[in-house]
Scaffold this motif. Structure first.
Motif, short mmCIF file in Angstrom:
data_model
loop_
_atom_site.label_atom_id
_atom_site.label_comp_id
_atom_site.label_asym_id
_atom_site.label_seq_id
_atom_site.Cartn_x
_atom_site.Cartn_y
_atom_site.Cartn_z
N VAL A 1 -58.07 30.44 35.81
CA VAL A 1 -57.71 29.18 36.46
C VAL A 1 -58.14 28.04 35.54
CG1 VAL A 1 -57.90 30.15 38.78
CG2 VAL A 1 -59.89 29.04 37.74
N PRO A 2 -57.47 26.89 35.61
CA PRO A 2 -57.86 25.76 34.76
C PRO A 2 -59.33 25.42 34.94
CG PRO A 2 -55.76 25.32 35.85
CD PRO A 2 -56.31 26.58 36.48
N THR A 3 -60.04 25.31 33.83
CA THR A 3 -61.51 25.22 33.88
C THR A 3 -62.03 24.04 33.09
OG1 THR A 3 -61.73 27.63 34.16
CG2 THR A 3 -63.65 26.42 33.33
N LEU A 4 -62.93 23.30 33.73
CA LEU A 4 -63.69 22.24 33.08
C LEU A 4 -65.15 22.65 33.09
CD1 LEU A 4 -64.12 19.31 32.01
CD2 LEU A 4 -64.26 18.58 34.41
N HIS A 5 -65.77 22.62 31.93
CA HIS A 5 -67.18 22.98 31.79
C HIS A 5 -67.94 21.74 31.32
CE1 HIS A 5 -70.33 25.79 29.68
NE2 HIS A 5 -70.83 25.18 30.74
N ILE A 6 -68.91 21.30 32.10
CA ILE A 6 -69.70 20.12 31.76
C ILE A 6 -71.13 20.56 31.47
CG2 ILE A 6 -70.47 17.84 32.52
CD1 ILE A 6 -68.14 17.82 34.51
N TRP A 7 -71.59 20.26 30.27
CA TRP A 7 -72.95 20.63 29.85
C TRP A 7 -73.63 19.41 29.27
CZ3 TRP A 7 -74.88 21.05 24.64
CH2 TRP A 7 -76.16 21.61 24.54
N SER A 8 -74.96 19.34 29.39
CA SER A 8 -75.69 18.18 28.91
C SER A 8 -76.73 18.59 27.87
CB SER A 8 -76.36 17.45 30.07
OG SER A 8 -77.14 18.34 30.86
N THR A 9 -76.85 17.80 26.84
CA THR A 9 -77.74 18.15 25.73
C THR A 9 -79.21 18.05 26.13
OG1 THR A 9 -77.74 15.88 24.87
CG2 THR A 9 -76.06 17.39 24.01
N GLY A 10 -79.52 17.35 27.21
CA GLY A 10 -80.89 17.23 27.66
C GLY A 10 -81.33 18.33 28.60
N ASP A 11 -80.52 19.35 28.77
CA ASP A 11 -80.84 20.45 29.69
C ASP A 11 -81.91 21.35 29.09
OD1 ASP A 11 -80.79 22.75 31.40
OD2 ASP A 11 -78.75 22.25 31.99
N ALA A 12 -83.06 21.41 29.76
CA ALA A 12 -84.16 22.23 29.25
C ALA A 12 -83.99 23.71 29.56
CB ALA A 12 -85.49 21.74 29.84
N PHE A 13 -83.08 24.01 30.49
CA PHE A 13 -82.94 25.39 30.96
C PHE A 13 -81.76 26.13 30.33
CE2 PHE A 13 -84.55 22.76 34.53
CZ PHE A 13 -85.85 23.26 34.57
N LEU A 14 -80.75 25.42 29.90
CA LEU A 14 -79.52 26.05 29.41
C LEU A 14 -79.15 25.48 28.05
CD1 LEU A 14 -77.81 25.87 32.87
CD2 LEU A 14 -78.37 28.00 31.70
N GLY A 15 -79.06 26.36 27.08
CA GLY A 15 -78.86 25.93 25.71
C GLY A 15 -77.41 25.92 25.25
N ARG A 16 -77.24 25.59 23.98
CA ARG A 16 -75.90 25.41 23.41
C ARG A 16 -75.18 26.73 23.15
NH1 ARG A 16 -73.44 21.10 21.04
NH2 ARG A 16 -75.37 19.86 21.14
N ALA A 17 -75.90 27.79 22.83
CA ALA A 17 -75.26 29.04 22.41
C ALA A 17 -74.33 29.59 23.48
CB ALA A 17 -76.32 30.07 22.05
N ALA A 18 -74.82 29.74 24.71
CA ALA A 18 -73.99 30.27 25.78
C ALA A 18 -72.87 29.31 26.14
CB ALA A 18 -74.84 30.57 27.01
N THR A 19 -73.15 28.02 26.05
CA THR A 19 -72.15 27.00 26.35
C THR A 19 -70.97 27.14 25.40
OG1 THR A 19 -73.83 25.47 27.18
CG2 THR A 19 -71.73 24.52 26.49
N GLU A 20 -71.25 27.25 24.11
CA GLU A 20 -70.17 27.32 23.13
C GLU A 20 -69.44 28.65 23.16
OE1 GLU A 20 -72.04 26.26 19.46
OE2 GLU A 20 -71.95 24.10 19.90
N ALA A 21 -70.06 29.69 23.71
CA ALA A 21 -69.41 31.00 23.79
C ALA A 21 -68.56 31.16 25.04
CB ALA A 21 -70.47 32.11 23.77
N THR A 22 -68.65 30.23 25.95
CA THR A 22 -67.99 30.38 27.25
C THR A 22 -66.48 30.40 27.15
OG1 THR A 22 -69.81 29.54 28.62
CG2 THR A 22 -67.58 29.17 29.43
N GLU A 23 -65.91 29.63 26.25
CA GLU A 23 -64.46 29.50 26.18
C GLU A 23 -63.76 30.85 26.03
OE1 GLU A 23 -61.04 26.90 23.81
OE2 GLU A 23 -63.12 26.91 23.08
#
Length: 278
Positions: A216-238
Motif C-alpha cells: 500500500v502507498p507508504t509514508l515513513h517519517i523519521w527524525s534524526t534526534g530519535d535516541a531509540f531508532l537509528g538510521r540503518a533500519a530506516t534506510e533499509a525499510t524501502e
C-alpha cells in the motif's frame, strides 16, 4: 463513537472531525495514549479528514488482559480491524507512531485491502529493524527491550518515586510537563504499566507473526534526534515496500514526533492521503 468492543474487551476511542471525511486511524505507542495526537488531529480535521484515535490494548482501562500472549501483534492488529468494523469502514488511512507504527506496518502487509495508505512515524519496517539489530548500533539503542522482558522489576523501576524514571525519560525527549504528567498518571492506573509492557514481552511471538512486504502507498517519517531508532533500519525499510514509498526526515526532532512536530506531521499525512485519493 467513543468506544468499541472485541473479545470481551472495551476500547476507548476518540472519533472526531467531519463524519464524511476520509477516515484516518491514529495509533499511539509506548507509554502514550490517544492524547499523543491532540495537536495532529485538529489540523487533519481542518483539511476535511475524520480521525479515529483509540487507546490501544493495555492502555484502555477495560482492555488490559493478563498474560503477554494477549499482546502479540496478531491481537493488536485484530483490535484495529475491530475498530474499522465498529465504525462501518471497509478501509482507512492508517498512521502509527512507535508501537502503533509496528501495528500499521503489519496491517499494510497482512490486510492491504483495509489500508488506503500507511504512515509510519519513527519505526522502520520490522524486518529492517531485525536486521539492523545485529548489523548496526540499533541493538545498543534497543537495550531497554531486553530489560523490559524481566518480571516485576521494570514496573517498579518505571513507577518508583512517583514515576521519576519515566518522567525523566519523557522530559529528556522534549515533552512538556503537562503531557509528561498525563502519561505518567495513565501508567499509574491499576495494571496499566504491566499491560503496556506486555507489548514488549510479547516479542518472543514475533517470529511466528512475520510482517511481510507492504503493498500500500507508504509514508515513513523519521527524525534524526530519535535516541531509540537509528538510521540503518530506516534506510533499509524501502526494500520491504512494494508500492509508492517516501521517506521524510525531520532534522533534530526527538522520538516523540506526534507531539513535537504536529504541524509537519499533519501536513505530510494530509498530502499523503490526498495523493492516494486523487
Amino acid at each position: 463513537m467513543d468506544s468499541f468492543r472485541r473479545d470481551g474487551l472495551t476500547f476507548d476511542v476518540r472519533d472526531a472531525g467531519p463524519r464524511d471525511g476520509e477516515p484516518v486511524v491514529l495509533l499511539h505507542g509506548f507509554p502514550q495514549d490517544s492524547a499523543a495526537w491532540d495537536l495532529v488531529a485538529p489540523a487533519l480535521h481542518q483539511h476535511g479528514l475524520r480521525t479515529l484515535a483509540p487507546d490501544q490494548r493495555g492502555y484502555s482501562p477495560m482492555a488490559r488482559p493478563h498474560g503477554r500472549a494477549h499482546y502479540r501483534l496478531r491481537e493488536t492488529v485484530g483490535d484495529v480491524l475491530a475498530l474499522l468494523d465498529a465504525a462501518g469502514l471497509e478501509s482507512a488511512h492508517v498512521v502509527g507512531h512507535d508501537w502503533g507504527g509496528i501495528v500499521a506496518w503489519a496491517l499494510g502487509a497482512w490486510y492491504p485491502e483495509r489500508v488506503r495508505t500507511l504512515t509510519a512515524l519513527s519505526v522502520p519496517h520490522p524486518a529492517a529493524m531485525a536486521k539492523a539489530m545485529v548489523t548496526s548500533d540499533q541493538g545498543l539503542r534497543s537495550y531497554y527491550m531486553g530489560v523490559f522482558q524481566l518480571p516485576v522489576l521494570p514496573e517498579r523501576l518505571l513507577l518508583a518515586g512517583n514515576g521519576a524514571v519515566l518522567r525523566r525519560m519523557l522530559r529528556s525527549g522534549g515533552l512538556d510537563d503537562a503531557l509528561v504528567d498525563h502519561y505518567v498518571r495513565r501508567m499509574q492506573e491499576p495494571g496499566a504499566v504491566s499491560a503496556a509492557l506486555g507489548w514488549y514481552r510479547a516479542l518472543p511471538w514475533a517470529g511466528r507473526d512475520p510482517v511481510g512486504r507492504v503493498r500500500v502507498p507508504t509514508l515513513h517519517i523519521w527524525s534524526t534526534g530519535d535516541a531509540f531508532l537509528g538510521r540503518a533500519a530506516t534506510e533499509a525499510t524501502e526494500r520491504f515496500v512494494e508500492a509508492p514509498y517516501r521517506l521524510e526526515v525531520l532534522e533534530g526532532v526527538p522520538h516523540w514526533i506526534p507531539e513535537l512536530a504536529a504541524d509537519r506531521v499533519a501536513e505530510l499525512v494530509t498530502a499523503h492521503v490526498r495523493t492516494a485519493a486523487s
